[in-house]
Design an enzyme around this catalytic site. Structure first.
Site, PDB file in Angstrom:
ATOM      1  N   GLY A 107       5.253 -12.456   6.110  1.00 24.96           N
ATOM      2  CA  GLY A 107       5.151 -11.591   4.934  1.00 24.96           C
ATOM      3  C   GLY A 107       6.371 -10.712   4.781  1.00 24.96           C
ATOM      4  O   GLY A 107       6.269  -9.537   4.418  1.00 24.96           O
ATOM      5  N   ARG A 131       5.728 -17.113   1.536  1.00 23.83           N
ATOM      6  CA  ARG A 131       5.700 -18.229   0.575  1.00 23.83           C
ATOM      7  C   ARG A 131       6.876 -18.146  -0.396  1.00 23.83           C
ATOM      8  O   ARG A 131       7.435 -19.142  -0.779  1.00 23.83           O
ATOM      9  CB  ARG A 131       4.372 -18.215  -0.193  1.00 23.83           C
ATOM     10  CG  ARG A 131       3.169 -18.505   0.685  1.00 23.83           C
ATOM     11  CD  ARG A 131       1.880 -18.138  -0.016  1.00 23.83           C
ATOM     12  NE  ARG A 131       1.855 -16.708  -0.322  1.00 23.83           N
ATOM     13  CZ  ARG A 131       0.886 -16.088  -0.954  1.00 23.83           C
ATOM     14  NH1 ARG A 131      -0.169 -16.775  -1.376  1.00 23.83           N
ATOM     15  NH2 ARG A 131       0.932 -14.792  -1.184  1.00 23.83           N
ATOM     16  N   ASN A 140       2.242  -9.589   9.908  1.00 24.80           N
ATOM     17  CA  ASN A 140       2.135  -8.638   8.804  1.00 24.80           C
ATOM     18  C   ASN A 140       1.548  -9.256   7.533  1.00 24.80           C
ATOM     19  O   ASN A 140       0.923  -8.557   6.733  1.00 24.80           O
ATOM     20  CB  ASN A 140       3.540  -8.084   8.522  1.00 24.80           C
ATOM     21  CG  ASN A 140       3.652  -7.422   7.164  1.00 24.80           C
ATOM     22  OD1 ASN A 140       3.194  -6.295   6.970  1.00 24.80           O
ATOM     23  ND2 ASN A 140       4.240  -8.135   6.190  1.00 24.80           N
ATOM     24  N   SER A 185      -4.949  -1.815   9.703  1.00 25.80           N
ATOM     25  CA  SER A 185      -5.085  -0.868   8.595  1.00 25.80           C
ATOM     26  C   SER A 185      -6.070   0.217   8.994  1.00 25.80           C
ATOM     27  O   SER A 185      -6.941   0.012   9.847  1.00 25.80           O
ATOM     28  CB  SER A 185      -5.624  -1.576   7.350  1.00 25.80           C
ATOM     29  OG  SER A 185      -5.923  -0.643   6.324  1.00 25.80           O
ATOM     30  N   TYR A 242     -12.334  -6.858   2.470  1.00 29.61           N
ATOM     31  CA  TYR A 242     -10.992  -6.507   2.963  1.00 29.61           C
ATOM     32  C   TYR A 242     -11.131  -5.708   4.263  1.00 29.61           C
ATOM     33  O   TYR A 242     -10.440  -6.002   5.256  1.00 29.61           O
ATOM     34  CB  TYR A 242     -10.209  -5.706   1.916  1.00 29.61           C
ATOM     35  CG  TYR A 242      -8.869  -5.246   2.465  1.00 29.61           C
ATOM     36  CD1 TYR A 242      -7.841  -6.166   2.675  1.00 29.61           C
ATOM     37  CD2 TYR A 242      -8.644  -3.917   2.813  1.00 29.61           C
ATOM     38  CE1 TYR A 242      -6.627  -5.771   3.232  1.00 29.61           C
ATOM     39  CE2 TYR A 242      -7.432  -3.512   3.361  1.00 29.61           C
ATOM     40  CZ  TYR A 242      -6.424  -4.438   3.566  1.00 29.61           C
ATOM     41  OH  TYR A 242      -5.231  -4.043   4.123  1.00 29.61           O
ATOM     42  N   LYS A 255      -9.840  -6.439   8.266  1.00 32.92           N
ATOM     43  CA  LYS A 255      -9.011  -5.545   9.086  1.00 32.92           C
ATOM     44  C   LYS A 255      -9.773  -5.077  10.333  1.00 32.92           C
ATOM     45  O   LYS A 255      -9.157  -4.820  11.367  1.00 32.92           O
ATOM     46  CB  LYS A 255      -8.499  -4.379   8.237  1.00 32.92           C
ATOM     47  CG  LYS A 255      -7.452  -4.818   7.194  1.00 32.92           C
ATOM     48  CD  LYS A 255      -6.212  -5.415   7.864  1.00 32.92           C
ATOM     49  CE  LYS A 255      -5.151  -5.857   6.887  1.00 32.92           C
ATOM     50  NZ  LYS A 255      -3.931  -6.363   7.545  1.00 32.92           N
ATOM     51  N   PHE A 266       0.947  -4.194  -2.642  1.00 34.90           N
ATOM     52  CA  PHE A 266      -0.418  -4.424  -2.173  1.00 34.90           C
ATOM     53  C   PHE A 266      -1.457  -4.275  -3.293  1.00 34.90           C
ATOM     54  O   PHE A 266      -2.330  -5.138  -3.465  1.00 34.90           O
ATOM     55  CB  PHE A 266      -0.689  -3.429  -1.037  1.00 34.90           C
ATOM     56  CG  PHE A 266      -2.069  -3.462  -0.460  1.00 34.90           C
ATOM     57  CD1 PHE A 266      -2.397  -4.347   0.559  1.00 34.90           C
ATOM     58  CD2 PHE A 266      -3.050  -2.576  -0.913  1.00 34.90           C
ATOM     59  CE1 PHE A 266      -3.675  -4.359   1.098  1.00 34.90           C
ATOM     60  CE2 PHE A 266      -4.326  -2.586  -0.374  1.00 34.90           C
ATOM     61  CZ  PHE A 266      -4.637  -3.478   0.631  1.00 34.90           C
TER      62      PHE A 266
HETATM   63  P1  NDP Z   1       2.832  -6.630  -0.110  1.00 35.25           P
HETATM   64  O1  NDP Z   1       1.952  -7.279  -1.113  1.00 35.25           O
HETATM   65  O2  NDP Z   1       3.971  -5.827  -0.590  1.00 35.25           O
HETATM   66  O3  NDP Z   1       3.337  -7.706   0.943  1.00 35.25           O
HETATM   67  C1  NDP Z   1       2.480  -8.697   1.461  1.00 35.25           C
HETATM   68  C2  NDP Z   1       3.294  -9.762   2.140  1.00 35.25           C
HETATM   69  O4  NDP Z   1       2.399 -10.744   2.698  1.00 35.25           O
HETATM   70  C3  NDP Z   1       4.219 -10.497   1.185  1.00 35.25           C
HETATM   71  O5  NDP Z   1       5.483 -10.664   1.783  1.00 35.25           O
HETATM   72  C4  NDP Z   1       3.550 -11.833   0.990  1.00 35.25           C
HETATM   73  O6  NDP Z   1       4.536 -12.865   0.814  1.00 35.25           O
HETATM   74  C5  NDP Z   1       2.872 -12.031   2.348  1.00 35.25           C
HETATM   75  N1  NDP Z   1       1.786 -12.999   2.266  1.00 35.25           N
HETATM   76  C6  NDP Z   1       0.618 -12.890   1.581  1.00 35.25           C
HETATM   77  N2  NDP Z   1      -0.079 -14.026   1.704  1.00 35.25           N
HETATM   78  C7  NDP Z   1       0.661 -14.866   2.474  1.00 35.25           C
HETATM   79  C8  NDP Z   1       0.484 -16.193   2.932  1.00 35.25           C
HETATM   80  N3  NDP Z   1      -0.627 -16.898   2.623  1.00 35.25           N
HETATM   81  N4  NDP Z   1       1.448 -16.755   3.710  1.00 35.25           N
HETATM   82  C9  NDP Z   1       2.558 -16.060   4.012  1.00 35.25           C
HETATM   83  N5  NDP Z   1       2.793 -14.803   3.600  1.00 35.25           N
HETATM   84  C10 NDP Z   1       1.850 -14.212   2.834  1.00 35.25           C
HETATM   85  O7  NDP Z   1       1.836  -5.703   0.737  1.00 35.25           O
HETATM   86  P2  NDP Z   1       2.067  -4.796   2.032  1.00 35.25           P
HETATM   87  O8  NDP Z   1       3.469  -4.812   2.459  1.00 35.25           O
HETATM   88  O9  NDP Z   1       1.434  -3.500   1.752  1.00 35.25           O
HETATM   89  O10 NDP Z   1       1.139  -5.562   3.077  1.00 35.25           O
HETATM   90  C11 NDP Z   1       1.594  -5.959   4.356  1.00 35.25           C
HETATM   91  C12 NDP Z   1       0.443  -5.795   5.354  1.00 35.25           C
HETATM   92  O11 NDP Z   1       0.122  -4.418   5.457  1.00 35.25           O
HETATM   93  C13 NDP Z   1      -0.860  -6.491   4.971  1.00 35.25           C
HETATM   94  O12 NDP Z   1      -1.413  -7.091   6.130  1.00 35.25           O
HETATM   95  C14 NDP Z   1      -1.734  -5.353   4.485  1.00 35.25           C
HETATM   96  O13 NDP Z   1      -3.100  -5.645   4.646  1.00 35.25           O
HETATM   97  C15 NDP Z   1      -1.276  -4.244   5.399  1.00 35.25           C
HETATM   98  N6  NDP Z   1      -1.578  -2.893   4.966  1.00 35.25           N
HETATM   99  C16 NDP Z   1      -1.083  -2.408   3.789  1.00 35.25           C
HETATM  100  C17 NDP Z   1      -1.356  -1.105   3.419  1.00 35.25           C
HETATM  101  C18 NDP Z   1      -0.900  -0.517   2.116  1.00 35.25           C
HETATM  102  O14 NDP Z   1      -1.431   0.544   1.721  1.00 35.25           O
HETATM  103  N7  NDP Z   1       0.051  -1.123   1.425  1.00 35.25           N
HETATM  104  C19 NDP Z   1      -2.130  -0.219   4.288  1.00 35.25           C
HETATM  105  C20 NDP Z   1      -2.625  -0.848   5.471  1.00 35.25           C
HETATM  106  C21 NDP Z   1      -2.325  -2.120   5.814  1.00 35.25           C
HETATM  107  P3  NDP Z   1       4.449 -14.089  -0.223  1.00 35.25           P
HETATM  108  O15 NDP Z   1       3.568 -13.651  -1.357  1.00 35.25           O
HETATM  109  O16 NDP Z   1       5.867 -14.320  -0.605  1.00 35.25           O
HETATM  110  O17 NDP Z   1       3.872 -15.209   0.596  1.00 35.25           O
HETATM  111  C1  8X3 Z   2      -4.645  -0.900   2.964  1.00 42.79           C
HETATM  112  C2  8X3 Z   2      -5.113   0.500   2.904  1.00 42.79           C
HETATM  113  O1  8X3 Z   2      -6.995   1.967   2.001  1.00 42.79           O
HETATM  114  O2  8X3 Z   2      -5.711   0.650   0.399  1.00 42.79           O
HETATM  115  O3  8X3 Z   2      -5.111  -1.519   4.117  1.00 42.79           O
HETATM  116  O4  8X3 Z   2      -7.273  -0.419   1.876  1.00 42.79           O
HETATM  117  S1  8X3 Z   2      -6.338   0.658   1.745  1.00 42.79           S
END
Ligand code: NDP
Ligand code: 8X3
Length: 256
Positions: free
Chosen positions: A13, A38, A91, A144, A157, A161, A194
């Site tokens: 990711g 992807r 990630n 998370s 979701y 987590k 996200f």
């Molecule tokens: P983004 O949507 O900005 O990034 C998500 C990343 O995951 C992208 O690079 C996407 O790449 C990749 N991804 C999704 N599905 C796939 C797949 N099937 N295969 C490969 N790559 C995949 O979100 P975040 O950076 O916020 O999220 C990153 C992580 O952090 C996640 O696990 C999320 O649950 C976690 N998180 C986020 C929080 C937030 O508030 N933002 C808080 C807590 C946790 P592509 O689409 O190019 O494949």
């Molecule tokens: C992402 C944080 O609170 O938006 O894991 O679900 S929250």
């Protein structure tokens, strides 16, 4: 400090948000990067930027972590110069929808479970045997705050987590004595793509999630991840919860 210079860091990711920030932060440490997602064109652009800025070796992998055969082929196909992965950052992940469970969409559930749980498992299963054989390595799972507290409409979701939290703990037990470290970095509200993904592209609705308070930026989480990865080899940071100062829990956010 544990030096990551010329060490291989594999980030899933890496095309957006926290993963992309981790790529920048590990590049600044002099690490060699395997960037997976992807959207390979985004990874290629990032690789050009990081090579220009820091000059590390970067390998781009177009990979859907939900596809076990593709994951296995990508990892087993790494050439000898890329095979010794030192740090795996699990990630890749997403949320889909915000619905009552009895009104939820099966496709949304499948996508979250297949990516956040099964995808993390497939990548871990492919990468960790090499770490065990080398007697060193570090798995950093991005969990998370949603893996600690369920919030209204977060049902599936949050369940994914909570599963990541259980898998991090289970892995730490299984890898005890191998020299491989396991860390869970668990962010609170962080402004990335996200919420746009959660709301299927509705940018207005997504923007409101981060209004009225100061959310984290993805670099804050990358900073935490690199901190964990650069502790001396005797130190394993098991779990790190990082939330905005304005956030006290999943449901308590100080909005002005
Ligand atoms: P983004 O949507 O900005 O990034 C998500 C990343 O995951 C992208 O690079 C996407 O790449 C990749 N991804 C999704 N599905 C796939 C797949 N099937 N295969 C490969 N790559 C995949 O979100 P975040 O950076 O916020 O999220 C990153 C992580 O952090 C996640 O696990 C999320 O649950 C976690 N998180 C986020 C929080 C937030 O508030 N933002 C808080 C807590 C946790 P592509 O689409 O190019 O494949
Ligand atoms: C992402 C944080 O609170 O938006 O894991 O679900 S929250």
């Amino acid at each position: 400090m544990y030096s990551l210079r010329d060490r291989i860091v594999f980030i899933t990711g890496a095309s957006s948000g926290i993963g992309q920030s981790c790529a920048r932060a590990f590049a600044a440490q002099g690490a060699r990067l395997v960037l997976a997602a992807r959207r390979a064109e985004r990874l290629e652009r990032l690789a050009v930027e990081l090579k220009t800025e820091h000059g590390p070796d970067i390998l781009v992998l177009k990979l859907d972590v939900r596809d076990p055969e593709a994951v296995e082929a990508a990892v087993s196909g790494l050439t000898a110069e890329w095979a010794a992965i030192e740090v795996l950052v699990n990630n890749a992940g997403l949320s889909r929808g915000l619905d009552k469970l009895h009104e939820g969409k099966l496709q949304d559930w499948d996508e979250m479970i297949d990516t956040n749980i099964k995808g993390l498992l497939y990548v871990s299963r492919a990468v960790i045997p090499g770490m065990v054989a080398r007697g060193r390595g570090h798995v950093i799972n991005i969990g998370s705050i949603a893996g600690h507290e369920v919030y209204p409409l977060g049902n599936v979701y949050c369940a994914t987590k909570f599963a990541v939290k259980a898998l991090s703990k289970g892995l730490r037990l299984d890898l005890n004595g191998t020299g491989v470290r396991v860390t869970s970095v668990d962010p609170g509200l962080t402004e990335t793509e996200f919420s746009v993904v959660r709301f299927h592209g509705d940018a207005d609705r997504a923007g409101k999630v981060y209004q009225g308070y100061t959310p984290l930026v993805p670099d804050d989480i990358a900073d935490a991840v690199v901190y964990c990865a650069t502790r001396p080899a005797r130190v394993n940071v098991s779990e790190m919860i990082v939330m905005p100062t304005d956030q006290a829990s999943t449901t308590v956010v100080h909005r002005k």
